[in-house]
Design an enzyme around this catalytic site. Structure first.
Site, PDB file in Angstrom:
ATOM      1  N   ALA A 218       0.751  -1.191   0.145  1.00 28.96           N
ATOM      2  CA  ALA A 218      -0.015   0.134  -0.005  1.00 28.96           C
ATOM      3  C   ALA A 218       1.049   1.244   0.068  1.00 28.96           C
ATOM      4  CB  ALA A 218      -0.923  -0.033   1.259  1.00 28.96           C
TER       5      ALA A 218
ATOM      6  N   GLU B  20      -0.455  -9.461  -0.564  1.00 28.95           N
ATOM      7  CA  GLU B  20      -1.728  -9.558  -0.134  1.00 28.95           C
ATOM      8  C   GLU B  20      -2.567  -9.731  -1.220  1.00 28.95           C
ATOM      9  OE1 GLU B  20      -1.667  -6.529   2.768  1.00 28.95           O
ATOM     10  OE2 GLU B  20      -2.387  -7.881   4.327  1.00 28.95           O
TER      11      GLU B  20
ATOM     12  N   GLU C 173       5.115  -4.851   7.119  1.00 25.09           N
ATOM     13  CA  GLU C 173       4.156  -3.966   7.899  1.00 25.09           C
ATOM     14  C   GLU C 173       4.870  -3.850   9.394  1.00 25.09           C
ATOM     15  OE1 GLU C 173       2.918  -6.495   5.900  1.00 25.09           O
ATOM     16  OE2 GLU C 173       1.260  -5.557   4.668  1.00 25.09           O
TER      17      GLU C 173
ATOM     18  N   GLY D 118       0.635  -4.917   1.067  1.00 25.68           N
ATOM     19  CA  GLY D 118      -0.287  -4.975   0.274  1.00 25.68           C
ATOM     20  C   GLY D 118      -0.219  -5.924  -1.212  1.00 25.68           C
TER      21      GLY D 118
HETATM   22  N1  DAK Z   1       4.661   3.249  -0.937  1.00 23.04           N
HETATM   23  C1  DAK Z   1       4.896   4.513  -1.208  1.00 23.04           C
HETATM   24  N2  DAK Z   1       6.300   4.648  -1.792  1.00 23.04           N
HETATM   25  C2  DAK Z   1       6.888   3.524  -2.100  1.00 23.04           C
HETATM   26  C3  DAK Z   1       6.472   2.385  -1.604  1.00 23.04           C
HETATM   27  C4  DAK Z   1       5.377   2.070  -0.868  1.00 23.04           C
HETATM   28  N3  DAK Z   1       4.943   1.123  -0.253  1.00 23.04           N
HETATM   29  N4  DAK Z   1       7.476   1.613  -1.807  1.00 23.04           N
HETATM   30  C5  DAK Z   1       8.602   2.291  -2.674  1.00 23.04           C
HETATM   31  N5  DAK Z   1       7.990   3.489  -2.804  1.00 23.04           N
HETATM   32  C6  DAK Z   1       8.704   4.711  -3.452  1.00 23.04           C
HETATM   33  C7  DAK Z   1      10.035   4.907  -2.649  1.00 23.04           C
HETATM   34  O1  DAK Z   1       9.520   5.917  -1.867  1.00 23.04           O
HETATM   35  C8  DAK Z   1      10.666   5.644  -3.881  1.00 23.04           C
HETATM   36  O2  DAK Z   1      10.078   6.743  -4.254  1.00 23.04           O
HETATM   37  P1  DAK Z   1      11.131   8.135  -4.517  1.00 23.04           P
HETATM   38  O3  DAK Z   1      11.828   8.264  -3.045  1.00 23.04           O
HETATM   39  O4  DAK Z   1      11.939   7.944  -5.658  1.00 23.04           O
HETATM   40  O5  DAK Z   1      10.105   9.307  -4.653  1.00 23.04           O
HETATM   41  C9  DAK Z   1      10.375   4.770  -4.879  1.00 23.04           C
HETATM   42  O6  DAK Z   1       9.198   4.109  -4.742  1.00 23.04           O
HETATM   43  C10 DAK Z   1      11.590   3.719  -5.290  1.00 23.04           C
HETATM   44  O7  DAK Z   1      11.740   2.923  -3.948  1.00 23.04           O
HETATM   45  P2  DAK Z   1      12.949   2.828  -3.327  1.00 23.04           P
HETATM   46  O8  DAK Z   1      14.065   3.984  -3.745  1.00 23.04           O
HETATM   47  O9  DAK Z   1      12.995   2.437  -1.692  1.00 23.04           O
HETATM   48  O10 DAK Z   1      13.700   1.491  -4.063  1.00 23.04           O
HETATM   49  P3  DAK Z   1      14.551   0.308  -3.642  1.00 23.04           P
HETATM   50  O11 DAK Z   1      14.940  -0.661  -4.935  1.00 23.04           O
HETATM   51  O12 DAK Z   1      15.858   1.157  -3.132  1.00 23.04           O
HETATM   52  O13 DAK Z   1      13.894  -0.541  -2.617  1.00 23.04           O
HETATM   53  C11 DAK Z   1      12.005  -1.584  -1.616  1.00 23.04           C
HETATM   54  C12 DAK Z   1      12.861  -1.120  -3.019  1.00 23.04           C
HETATM   55  C13 DAK Z   1      10.841  -2.262  -2.255  1.00 23.04           C
HETATM   56  C14 DAK Z   1      12.754  -2.606  -0.848  1.00 23.04           C
HETATM   57  C15 DAK Z   1      11.660  -0.245  -0.533  1.00 23.04           C
HETATM   58  O14 DAK Z   1      11.017   0.738  -1.495  1.00 23.04           O
HETATM   59  C16 DAK Z   1      10.402  -0.539   0.457  1.00 23.04           C
HETATM   60  O15 DAK Z   1      11.013  -1.338   1.323  1.00 23.04           O
HETATM   61  N6  DAK Z   1       9.450  -0.107   0.227  1.00 23.04           N
HETATM   62  C17 DAK Z   1       8.417  -0.323   1.316  1.00 23.04           C
HETATM   63  C18 DAK Z   1       7.816  -1.756   1.375  1.00 23.04           C
HETATM   64  C19 DAK Z   1       6.840  -1.917   2.400  1.00 23.04           C
HETATM   65  O16 DAK Z   1       7.185  -1.620   3.638  1.00 23.04           O
HETATM   66  N7  DAK Z   1       5.583  -2.219   2.025  1.00 23.04           N
HETATM   67  C20 DAK Z   1       4.546  -2.584   2.834  1.00 23.04           C
HETATM   68  C21 DAK Z   1       3.708  -1.177   2.921  1.00 23.04           C
HETATM   69  S1  DAK Z   1       2.346  -1.386   4.242  1.00 23.04           S
HETATM   70  C22 DAK Z   1      -5.453  -2.448   3.372  1.00 23.04           C
HETATM   71  C23 DAK Z   1      -4.657  -2.997   2.395  1.00 23.04           C
HETATM   72  C24 DAK Z   1      -3.310  -3.002   2.371  1.00 23.04           C
HETATM   73  C25 DAK Z   1      -2.732  -2.666   3.304  1.00 23.04           C
HETATM   74  C26 DAK Z   1      -3.046  -1.915   4.383  1.00 23.04           C
HETATM   75  C27 DAK Z   1      -4.673  -1.905   4.501  1.00 23.04           C
HETATM   76  N8  DAK Z   1      -6.610  -2.335   3.543  1.00 23.04           N
HETATM   77  C28 DAK Z   1      -7.674  -2.936   2.516  1.00 23.04           C
HETATM   78  C29 DAK Z   1      -7.375  -1.625   4.379  1.00 23.04           C
HETATM   79  C30 DAK Z   1      -1.292  -2.982   3.215  1.00 23.04           C
HETATM   80  C31 DAK Z   1      -0.343  -2.154   3.892  1.00 23.04           C
HETATM   81  C32 DAK Z   1       1.195  -2.083   3.285  1.00 23.04           C
HETATM   82  O17 DAK Z   1       1.482  -2.601   2.424  1.00 23.04           O
END
Ligand code: DAK
Length: 259
Positions: free
Chosen positions: A66, A113, A133, A110
């Site tokens: 997400a 998921e 998360e 997400g």
């Molecule tokens: N959200 C927003 N931006 C994201 C992102 C994310 N999840 N993942 C990556 N980006 C953005 C980065 O901020 C970056 O943007 P700029 O800085 O260039 O503006 C760009 O994408 C490239 O990312 P990185 O520079 O970080 O790229 P790397 O190759 O160095 O790293 C990475 C890739 C995937 C390891 C890293 O980006 C990362 O750790 N990303 C976050 C992963 C994460 O924590 N995901 C879980 C998110 S929480 C629901 C439904 C779903 C959910 C909740 C509720 N309902 C139905 C109610 C789900 C929650 C989640 O998914």
């Protein structure tokens, strides 16, 4: 065909392909993307010329979760009152036609998921799955705590959800999260070929087969088998069931009417 900002759609014979396309954010699932995804799924679901859907992302990311930037300022009242990004998500698990996830790169949070909401997952050898998360101080919110243990068992699910670590494609195949792993360059060919094979079956037969398998995750064995038996009996009402068995007896290819 409708045009979208965050996804792309195309068709190949009876297969509808949806590609998540927000490359600058690694396909992070913002509200607009989820809304568009819901519209595209509705369109394929309602199109009698489509028999199977493939959901995919880019070579680098299926979806990195997400959109954290969109979520970070939200209060409890915001997410509760808006039923935060629920509607489009539910479409993925509610679509009655078969849907295959073709996953390359990151499928995190997400993203993981969403892949699990599809009927099965074909992974490229560079795929990475995880529920990170916990590293954000929260927990999976789109079914991860419920679907992941059903795919991989309690121990592996706890390991992934509590540590937030990623697992690679080989580990994902070993533990049953994905049905097959293929080289990245062959991912779409493999997924579309599988989808074409499914779409080449009788549509109502694939729809009830999907419904019956999904029932296995919702009920006891005895009830599930009873559901299967009644559904199997019901297939005898399909014109395609009569055609399929006649074609076998006549040693010819079945001509489905999808009825
Ligand atoms: N959200 C927003 N931006 C994201 C992102 C994310 N999840 N993942 C990556 N980006 C953005 C980065 O901020 C970056 O943007 P700029 O800085 O260039 O503006 C760009 O994408 C490239 O990312 P990185 O520079 O970080 O790229 P790397 O190759 O160095 O790293 C990475 C890739 C995937 C390891 C890293 O980006 C990362 O750790 N990303 C976050 C992963 C994460 O924590 N995901 C879980 C998110 S929480 C629901 C439904 C779903 C959910 C909740 C509720 N309902 C139905 C109610 C789900 C929650 C989640 O998914």
């Amino acid at each position: 065909m409708a045009s979208y900002d965050n996804i792309q759609t195309e068709t190949k014979d009876r297969v509808g392909i949806i590609r998540l396309n927000r490359p600058k954010a690694l396909n992070a699932l913002c509200a607009d993307l989820i809304r568009e995804l819901g519209m595209a799924l509705d369109a394929f679901e309602g199109d009698p010329a489509i028999g199977c859907v493939v959901l995919t992302g880019s070579d680098k990311a299926f979806a990195a979760g997400a959109d954290i930037k969109e979520m970070k300022e939200k209060s409890y009242q915001d997410v509760f009152l808006q039923d935060f990004i629920t509607v489009g998500w539910e479409k993925v698990s509610q679509i009655r036609k078969p849907i295959v996830a073709a996953v390359a790169g990151y499928a995190l949070g997400g993203g993981c998921e969403m892949a699990m909401m599809c009927d099965f997952i074909i992974a490229a050898d560079n795929a990475k799955f995880g529920q990170p998360e916990i590293t954000l101080g929260t927990i999976p919110g789109a079914g991860g705590t419920q679907r992941l243990p059903r795919f991989v068992g309690k121990s592996k699910a706890m390991d992934l959800i509590l540590t937030g670590r990623m697992m690679d494609a080989a580990e994902a195949e070993r533990c049953g999260l994905v049905s097959r792993v293929v080289p990245l360059a062959q991912l779409m060919d493999e997924a579309v070929t599988a989808a074409e094979k499914i779409a080449g079956m009788s549509l109502p037969a694939t729809m009830v087969a999907k419904e019956a398998v999904n029932r296995a995750f919702e009920t006891t064995l005895a009830e599930g088998v009873r559901f299967e038996r009644r559904t199997f009996h019901a297939t005898f009402a399909f014109e395609d069931r009569a055609e399929g068995m006649s074609a076998f007896a006549d040693k010819r290819k079945a001509r489905w009417k999808h009825r």
